[in-house]
Scaffold this motif. Structure first.
Motif, mmCIF file in Angstrom:
data_model
loop_
_atom_site.group_PDB
_atom_site.id
_atom_site.type_symbol
_atom_site.label_atom_id
_atom_site.label_comp_id
_atom_site.label_asym_id
_atom_site.label_seq_id
_atom_site.Cartn_x
_atom_site.Cartn_y
_atom_site.Cartn_z
ATOM 1 N N ASP A 50 0.321 -1.114 -0.272
ATOM 2 C CA ASP A 50 0.135 -0.304 -0.447
ATOM 3 C C ASP A 50 1.173 1.222 -0.379
ATOM 4 O OD1 ASP A 50 -2.581 -1.840 -0.417
ATOM 5 O OD2 ASP A 50 -2.745 -1.529 2.495
ATOM 6 N N ARG A 51 2.045 1.204 0.251
ATOM 7 C CA ARG A 51 2.898 2.795 -0.323
ATOM 8 C C ARG A 51 3.337 3.041 -1.512
ATOM 9 N NH1 ARG A 51 7.986 0.056 3.701
ATOM 10 N NH2 ARG A 51 7.162 -1.464 2.330
ATOM 11 N N VAL A 52 3.151 1.711 -1.867
ATOM 12 C CA VAL A 52 3.455 1.997 -3.822
ATOM 13 C C VAL A 52 2.318 2.075 -4.039
ATOM 14 C CG1 VAL A 52 5.279 1.356 -5.388
ATOM 15 C CG2 VAL A 52 5.894 1.084 -2.964
ATOM 16 N N LYS A 53 1.895 3.367 -3.923
ATOM 17 C CA LYS A 53 0.183 3.788 -5.197
ATOM 18 C C LYS A 53 0.468 3.759 -6.465
ATOM 19 C CE LYS A 53 -1.590 5.264 -0.709
ATOM 20 N NZ LYS A 53 -2.547 4.224 -0.826
ATOM 21 N N PRO A 54 -0.595 3.397 -6.885
ATOM 22 C CA PRO A 54 -1.060 3.895 -8.508
ATOM 23 C C PRO A 54 0.045 5.762 -8.575
ATOM 24 C CG PRO A 54 -2.382 2.697 -8.288
ATOM 25 C CD PRO A 54 -1.829 2.947 -6.432
ATOM 26 N N PHE A 55 1.193 5.766 -9.801
ATOM 27 C CA PHE A 55 1.050 7.122 -9.923
ATOM 28 C C PHE A 55 1.598 7.416 -11.673
ATOM 29 C CE2 PHE A 55 5.403 9.673 -10.467
ATOM 30 C CZ PHE A 55 5.388 10.647 -9.386
ATOM 31 N N ASN A 56 0.981 8.694 -11.592
ATOM 32 C CA ASN A 56 0.852 9.394 -12.844
ATOM 33 C C ASN A 56 1.786 9.680 -13.373
ATOM 34 O OD1 ASN A 56 0.371 9.533 -15.471
ATOM 35 N ND2 ASN A 56 -1.402 11.036 -15.165
ATOM 36 N N GLY A 57 3.260 8.865 -13.466
ATOM 37 C CA GLY A 57 4.725 9.979 -13.925
ATOM 38 C C GLY A 57 5.940 9.054 -13.826
ATOM 39 N N GLU B 48 7.084 20.108 -9.375
ATOM 40 C CA GLU B 48 5.657 19.709 -9.822
ATOM 41 C C GLU B 48 6.199 18.604 -10.717
ATOM 42 O OE1 GLU B 48 3.041 22.659 -10.540
ATOM 43 O OE2 GLU B 48 2.883 23.176 -7.988
ATOM 44 N N ALA B 49 7.203 18.332 -11.410
ATOM 45 C CA ALA B 49 7.664 16.820 -12.151
ATOM 46 C C ALA B 49 6.968 15.869 -11.816
ATOM 47 C CB ALA B 49 8.973 16.800 -12.238
ATOM 48 N N ALA B 50 6.373 14.834 -12.404
ATOM 49 C CA ALA B 50 5.655 14.480 -12.065
ATOM 50 C C ALA B 50 7.099 12.530 -12.019
ATOM 51 C CB ALA B 50 4.639 13.614 -13.444
ATOM 52 N N LYS C 159 4.094 6.856 -22.206
ATOM 53 C CA LYS C 159 3.769 5.625 -21.760
ATOM 54 C C LYS C 159 4.644 4.413 -22.714
ATOM 55 C CE LYS C 159 2.321 6.262 -16.939
ATOM 56 N NZ LYS C 159 3.480 6.073 -16.298
ATOM 57 N N GLY C 160 3.783 4.236 -23.894
ATOM 58 C CA GLY C 160 4.018 3.800 -25.118
ATOM 59 C C GLY C 160 6.058 4.001 -25.262
ATOM 60 N N ASP C 161 6.698 4.679 -25.057
ATOM 61 C CA ASP C 161 8.439 4.579 -24.977
ATOM 62 C C ASP C 161 8.587 4.204 -23.845
ATOM 63 O OD1 ASP C 161 7.625 6.982 -26.983
ATOM 64 O OD2 ASP C 161 7.158 8.074 -25.552
ATOM 65 N N ILE C 162 7.785 4.196 -22.493
ATOM 66 C CA ILE C 162 8.668 2.880 -21.602
ATOM 67 C C ILE C 162 8.225 1.599 -22.087
ATOM 68 C CG2 ILE C 162 8.034 2.386 -19.120
ATOM 69 C CD1 ILE C 162 8.231 5.729 -18.551
ATOM 70 N N GLU C 163 7.321 1.228 -22.321
ATOM 71 C CA GLU C 163 6.770 -0.108 -22.597
ATOM 72 C C GLU C 163 8.105 -0.146 -23.690
ATOM 73 O OE1 GLU C 163 5.468 -1.868 -21.801
ATOM 74 O OE2 GLU C 163 5.227 -0.970 -19.428
ATOM 75 N N ASP C 164 8.365 0.079 -24.670
ATOM 76 C CA ASP C 164 9.264 -0.678 -26.125
ATOM 77 C C ASP C 164 10.476 -0.234 -25.324
ATOM 78 O OD1 ASP C 164 7.414 0.229 -27.554
ATOM 79 O OD2 ASP C 164 7.573 2.383 -28.047
#
Length: 390
Positions: A201-208, A237-239, A356-361
């Protein structure tokens, strides 16, 4: 020499799974077993596990018999610690003398005194000797009485050992006169831990962008540069966030590197080694910075091998053989340096703009090279090494 060789692997590792050296020697042994060798271990540290006790009264991990000698330094008075250091390795030799002579003894990061004793022992008993070399300790890591012996060991005594398993190109070239095999830290792709998952639970979903560091930060890893860079970016304020495994926030603050840590850095403390890959998968990049030095050029970080095996791209600077595996924009990014400004620039220019697509690549590219750290990739190299034993 034929491949049906009996081997005893002995040294300062902690079986069955209590340090980074344990998976190295076990996975090397798996490759040697595939060649046809029989491998047993004398582990200087560690602890017997009840589940490893077999019907014949012997302890085995991954099918390999192991014995624990207790040769690693003990806690106690100065006199007790001195005596342990003075006679380190004697318990292993006592165990060796109780066993049938093997064809080959492999020592792990053996000290000057132990190497000399093993050279003499092997000559007297007509046994081949090899050393698994993956460290060159800096003077700052050693007690004063060990500095000169360490220098003599690496520059002179080790040259008397004619067979070596080395972890880096630096060592391969440095000991060019021996029968060498170059083996980075190895993993086992079929180990179930690479498919493990963890709910935390300490690692919550993160949009960054999520970075991760796993280990005990010491002098060799410049974790403070990464922490400072992430805090700076988050304040703008960088993600971006950083997950740190292996230490707590309180322990890190006591080191004096920072007086304040923002919520952009998550300290999760120590976790089971078997769960580290599951935490890697919660990240976009594993990040590891080390100051260029002989020590960092000689070694090879196990963290990188584990990150690649888990399918996670790596952000690092150019030490050891890392640029063979971490290719800018394909399997990760190479920072120009190990300081705050260098990692800050790398994150700003190359990492934060990624979608996200770049990271998946990138992750797909990393998965395509996972076998370079799998023990099966080195079976034929070990076969040739055994045939060339001097």
């Amino acid at each position: 020499m034929n491949n049906n060789v009996s081997i005893i692997y002995v040294g300062s590792f902690r079986l069955p799974n209590l340090d980074a050296a344990a998976p190295r020697v076990i996975n090397n042994a798996k490759a040697l077993r595939e060649v046809g060798c029989e491998v047993r271990f004398i582990s200087w540290g560690g602890a017997y596990r009840e589940e490893d006790l077999c019907d014949d009264g012997k302890y085995r991990v991954c099918g390999f018999e192991y014995m624990i000698s207790g040769d690693l330094p003990v806690m106690g008075s100065k006199k007790e610690r001195f005596l342990t250091r003075l006679h380190r390795g004697q318990r292993s030799i006592d165990i060796l003398e109780s066993l049938p002579h093997p064809d080959l003894i492999i020592t792990y990061n053996a000290s000057n005194s132990f190497t000399k004793r093993m050279i003499r022992y092997c000559e007297e008993n007509d046994i081949k000797l090899a050393n698994d070399v993956n460290e060159w300790y800096s003077n700052g890591e050693l007690h004063l009485p060990d500095i000169l012996p360490n220098y003599i060991n690496m520059t002179l005594t080790q040259r008397r050992v004619k067979n070596k398993i080395v972890i880096s190109s630096y060592l391969y070239k440095y000991y060019h006169d021996s029968n060498n095999i170059l083996v980075p830290p190895l993993c086992d792709l079929e180990d179930s831990k690479w498919d493990s998952v963890v709910d935390d639970d300490r690692v919550k979903p993160f949009n960054g962008i999520t970075l991760i560091y796993a280990g005990t930060p010491g002098k060799k890893d410049c974790l403070n540069s990464v922490v400072e860079a992430v805090i700076s970016l988050a304040n703008e304020e960088a993600a971006v966030r950083l997950i740190v495994l292996g230490t707590t926030k309180e322990a890190y603050l006591k080191s004096g590197k920072h007086r304040y840590i923002s919520d952009s850095v998550l300290f999760l403390g120590r976790v089971s080694q078997d769960l580290v890959p599951a935490y890697y998968k919660k990240a976009d990049f594993m990040v590891l910075l080390r100051e260029p030095s002989r020590k960092s050029m000689v070694g090879f970080p196990t963290k990188v091998a584990e990150s690649v095996t888990a399918g996670i791209p790596v952000i690092t600077n150019a030490t050891s053989d890392l640029t063979k595996y971490v290719v800018n924009g394909r399997t990760g990014f190479i920072s120009d340096g190990y300081g705050v400004e260098s990692i800050l620039s790398t994150l700003q220019k190359f990492v934060l703009p990624l979608g996200k697509g770049d990271i998946e690549d990138l992750k797909s590219n990393v998965r395509s090279i996972r076998d370079l750290f799998d023990w099966r990739f080195y079976v034929e190299d070990f076969r040739s090494f055994i045939k060339r034993l001097k």
